[in-house]
Design an enzyme around this catalytic site. Structure first.
Site, PDB file in Angstrom:
ATOM      1  N   LYS A 201       0.855  -1.190   0.000  1.00 55.05           N
ATOM      2  CA  LYS A 201       0.000   0.000   0.000  1.00 55.05           C
ATOM      3  C   LYS A 201       0.886   1.234   0.000  1.00 55.05           C
ATOM      4  O   LYS A 201       1.709   1.423   0.901  1.00 55.05           O
ATOM      5  CB  LYS A 201      -0.892  -0.003   1.236  1.00 55.05           C
ATOM      6  CG  LYS A 201      -1.693   1.285   1.375  1.00 55.05           C
ATOM      7  CD  LYS A 201      -2.764   1.165   2.423  1.00 55.05           C
ATOM      8  CE  LYS A 201      -3.488   2.491   2.560  1.00 55.05           C
ATOM      9  NZ  LYS A 201      -4.575   2.419   3.532  1.00 55.05           N
ATOM     10  N   ARG A 211     -10.807   9.760   1.754  1.00 53.61           N
ATOM     11  CA  ARG A 211     -10.631  10.442   3.047  1.00 53.61           C
ATOM     12  C   ARG A 211     -11.736  11.461   3.267  1.00 53.61           C
ATOM     13  O   ARG A 211     -12.152  11.701   4.398  1.00 53.61           O
ATOM     14  CB  ARG A 211      -9.243  11.072   3.137  1.00 53.61           C
ATOM     15  CG  ARG A 211      -8.153  10.001   3.221  1.00 53.61           C
ATOM     16  CD  ARG A 211      -6.757  10.602   3.360  1.00 53.61           C
ATOM     17  NE  ARG A 211      -5.728   9.569   3.186  1.00 53.61           N
ATOM     18  CZ  ARG A 211      -4.435   9.829   3.089  1.00 53.61           C
ATOM     19  NH1 ARG A 211      -4.004  11.082   3.138  1.00 53.61           N
ATOM     20  NH2 ARG A 211      -3.575   8.851   2.937  1.00 53.61           N
ATOM     21  N   LYS A 228       1.309  10.197   5.316  1.00 51.78           N
ATOM     22  CA  LYS A 228       1.427   8.872   5.925  1.00 51.78           C
ATOM     23  C   LYS A 228       2.700   8.163   5.482  1.00 51.78           C
ATOM     24  O   LYS A 228       2.783   6.934   5.534  1.00 51.78           O
ATOM     25  CB  LYS A 228       0.182   8.032   5.582  1.00 51.78           C
ATOM     26  CG  LYS A 228      -1.123   8.643   6.086  1.00 51.78           C
ATOM     27  CD  LYS A 228      -2.292   7.669   5.983  1.00 51.78           C
ATOM     28  CE  LYS A 228      -3.571   8.284   6.559  1.00 51.78           C
ATOM     29  NZ  LYS A 228      -4.721   7.347   6.520  1.00 51.78           N
ATOM     30  N   LYS A 259      -2.207  -1.604  -3.822  1.00 52.22           N
ATOM     31  CA  LYS A 259      -3.084  -0.434  -3.771  1.00 52.22           C
ATOM     32  C   LYS A 259      -2.291   0.845  -3.840  1.00 52.22           C
ATOM     33  O   LYS A 259      -1.313   0.953  -3.093  1.00 52.22           O
ATOM     34  CB  LYS A 259      -3.866  -0.506  -2.454  1.00 52.22           C
ATOM     35  CG  LYS A 259      -4.670   0.715  -2.132  1.00 52.22           C
ATOM     36  CD  LYS A 259      -5.221   0.594  -0.750  1.00 52.22           C
ATOM     37  CE  LYS A 259      -5.980   1.862  -0.438  1.00 52.22           C
ATOM     38  NZ  LYS A 259      -6.374   1.925   0.935  1.00 52.22           N
ATOM     39  N   SER A 285     -10.258   5.345  -4.699  1.00 51.08           N
ATOM     40  CA  SER A 285     -11.201   6.444  -4.899  1.00 51.08           C
ATOM     41  C   SER A 285     -10.724   7.462  -5.935  1.00 51.08           C
ATOM     42  O   SER A 285     -11.509   7.945  -6.743  1.00 51.08           O
ATOM     43  CB  SER A 285     -11.460   7.133  -3.557  1.00 51.08           C
ATOM     44  OG  SER A 285     -10.246   7.588  -2.982  1.00 51.08           O
ATOM     45  N   TYR A 324     -14.969   0.669  -7.034  1.00 54.12           N
ATOM     46  CA  TYR A 324     -16.256   1.346  -6.811  1.00 54.12           C
ATOM     47  C   TYR A 324     -17.182   1.151  -8.007  1.00 54.12           C
ATOM     48  O   TYR A 324     -18.364   1.430  -7.919  1.00 54.12           O
ATOM     49  CB  TYR A 324     -16.018   2.838  -6.513  1.00 54.12           C
ATOM     50  CG  TYR A 324     -15.178   3.008  -5.265  1.00 54.12           C
ATOM     51  CD1 TYR A 324     -15.745   2.890  -4.007  1.00 54.12           C
ATOM     52  CD2 TYR A 324     -13.790   3.226  -5.344  1.00 54.12           C
ATOM     53  CE1 TYR A 324     -14.980   2.997  -2.857  1.00 54.12           C
ATOM     54  CE2 TYR A 324     -13.010   3.336  -4.203  1.00 54.12           C
ATOM     55  CZ  TYR A 324     -13.617   3.221  -2.961  1.00 54.12           C
ATOM     56  OH  TYR A 324     -12.843   3.314  -1.825  1.00 54.12           O
TER      57      TYR A 324
HETATM   58  C1  PBG Z   1      -7.450   3.402   5.572  1.00 59.85           C
HETATM   59  C2  PBG Z   1      -7.734   3.248   4.124  1.00 59.85           C
HETATM   60  C3  PBG Z   1      -7.559   4.181   3.092  1.00 59.85           C
HETATM   61  C4  PBG Z   1      -8.092   3.596   1.943  1.00 59.85           C
HETATM   62  C5  PBG Z   1      -8.546   2.332   2.295  1.00 59.85           C
HETATM   63  N1  PBG Z   1      -8.305   2.115   3.641  1.00 59.85           N
HETATM   64  C6  PBG Z   1      -7.050   5.588   3.117  1.00 59.85           C
HETATM   65  C7  PBG Z   1      -5.706   5.882   3.627  1.00 59.85           C
HETATM   66  O1  PBG Z   1      -4.879   5.004   3.844  1.00 59.85           O
HETATM   67  O2  PBG Z   1      -5.466   7.067   3.859  1.00 59.85           O
HETATM   68  C8  PBG Z   1      -8.177   4.269   0.611  1.00 59.85           C
HETATM   69  C9  PBG Z   1      -9.178   3.708  -0.336  1.00 59.85           C
HETATM   70  C10 PBG Z   1      -9.514   4.594  -1.476  1.00 59.85           C
HETATM   71  O3  PBG Z   1      -8.907   5.658  -1.708  1.00 59.85           O
HETATM   72  O4  PBG Z   1     -10.444   4.224  -2.219  1.00 59.85           O
HETATM   73  N2  PBG Z   1      -6.195   3.077   6.009  1.00 59.85           N
END
Ligand code: PBG
Length: 334
Positions: A201, A211, A228, A259, A285, A324
């Site tokens: 990730k 978010r 992050k 991801k 997203s 989605y």
């Molecule tokens: C939480 C999480 C995130 C996503 C899935 N689980 C956001 C992040 O890590 O800030 C993002 C999914 C998306 O953007 O569709 N840790």
């Protein structure tokens, strides 16, 4: 006149739709898709998420109804994400220990109504923390405290399993979380609950609309957007990503995820060659928002670009895709 005839003619296999179908190597199927869904406290109508057209924060009854529709379409799984009310957020994610947490209620309700639907629940603290990070902060508030975070993550995972999650999906990127969660699940009599590890990730800007959807874009106090990068992967690093993902395999993950998906197809392809575990890709997203935005401007053909984006993810090696677009795409195949 000396005519030149090509010796090999690849176009023969592209001449008609029939032959193109016969030689097609990759297909997206409804059974490959996982629909992510947002759930919120309260009642009333689903709230549209502005930067994700067609996506909503569902109150419980509407969520259960939507899951029924998704199951009827033949989609095997949903991934549930809670929007936790600001009043329930704090620095250490205490709401994780609250049985009335909307996520646990949602898992119980969907499991009861749709026992055949595979339920996936995220394991990370960002919905619960007022600073928006995926874990607890160190004493100087300068970083996320890895090992202190593991204790809360394991509690979250066990409670999700108890509420009906079939796969818990650690998305936090703490070191050692898969082993810690596996051991906590086993000790709590949840040996049947699997782990879909967000194995690679990245610290990506493509999570912006998500978010917004769960209300973790900035800290509750309204600080600048969160960075992050002390736990999520550097977008520049493929070897590090593969290394980190393979550690999740050794720690006991049942499936691995990459991801975002589209911008990281090389990582997906490399991982496909390095693991025999099932592989998931999360079309996040921002990838969804980008396609919608371009289509709204009439700069790209919506359906064509959506379908091409999914096909490319499968071609690179994904067995399953969190997207989605899942329900909409499945409805069009019927
Ligand atoms: C939480 C999480 C995130 C996503 C899935 N689980 C956001 C992040 O890590 O800030 C993002 C999914 C998306 O953007 O569709 N840790």
């Amino acid at each position: 006149m000396n005519a030149y005839f090509p010796q090999r003619r690849h176009r023969r296999n592209r001449r008609r739709p029939t032959v193109r179908a016969l030689v097609q190597e990759t297909r997206v199927q409804v059974q490959d898709l996982i629909q992510p869904l947002f759930v919120r406290d309260g009642t009333g109508a689903p709230e549209p998420i502005e930067s994700m057209p067609g996506m909503y924060r569902y109150p419980l009854p509407a969520l259960v109804e939507e899951c029924g529709r998704i199951a009827d379409l033949g989609i095997p799984a949903v991934a549930l994400f809670p929007q936790i009310a600001t009043a329930h957020k704090d620095a250490v994610g205490r709401h994780v220990r609250e049985d009335q947490n909307i996520l646990y209620r949602a898992l119980r309700a969907v499991k009861a109504a749709q026992p055949g639907l595979w339920l996936i629940a995220d394991v990370a603290l960002d919905p619960y923390t007022d600073h928006g990070h995926d874990g607890l902060l160190t004493a100087d508030r300068d970083d996320v405290d890895n090992d202190a975070t593991l204790e809360v993550l394991t509690e979250l995972a066990v409670r999700e399993a108890a509420a009906g999650a079939d796969w818990v999906a650690p998305s936090d990127m703490m070191d050692g979380r898969v082993a810690a969660i596996r051991s906590a699940l086993d000790s709590a009599d949840h040996a049947a609950t699997g782990i879909l590890a967000y194995a690679a990730k990245f610290a990506s800007a493509y999570y912006g609309p998500f978010r917004e959807a769960v209300g973790s874009q900035t800290a509750v106090t309204g600080a600048p957007p969160l960075d992050k990068s002390t736990y999520q992967l550097n977008p520049a690093n493929r070897r590090e990503a593969v290394n980190d993902a393979l550690l999740d395999e050794r720690e006991g993950a049942d499936a691995l995820m990459v991801k975002p998906a589209g911008p990281y197809l090389d990582v997906l392809q490399t991982l496909r060659q390095r693991t025999d575990l099932p592989l998931a890709a999360y079309q996040v997203s921002g990838e969804y928002a980008q396609i919608h935005a371009a289509a709204r401007l009439k700069w790209l053909d919506y359906t064509a670009i959506r379908d091409e984006s999914l096909l490319a993810i499968k071609r690179a090696g994904a067995d399953m895709i969190l997207t989605y677009f899942a329900a909409e795409w499945a409805a069009e195949q019927a």
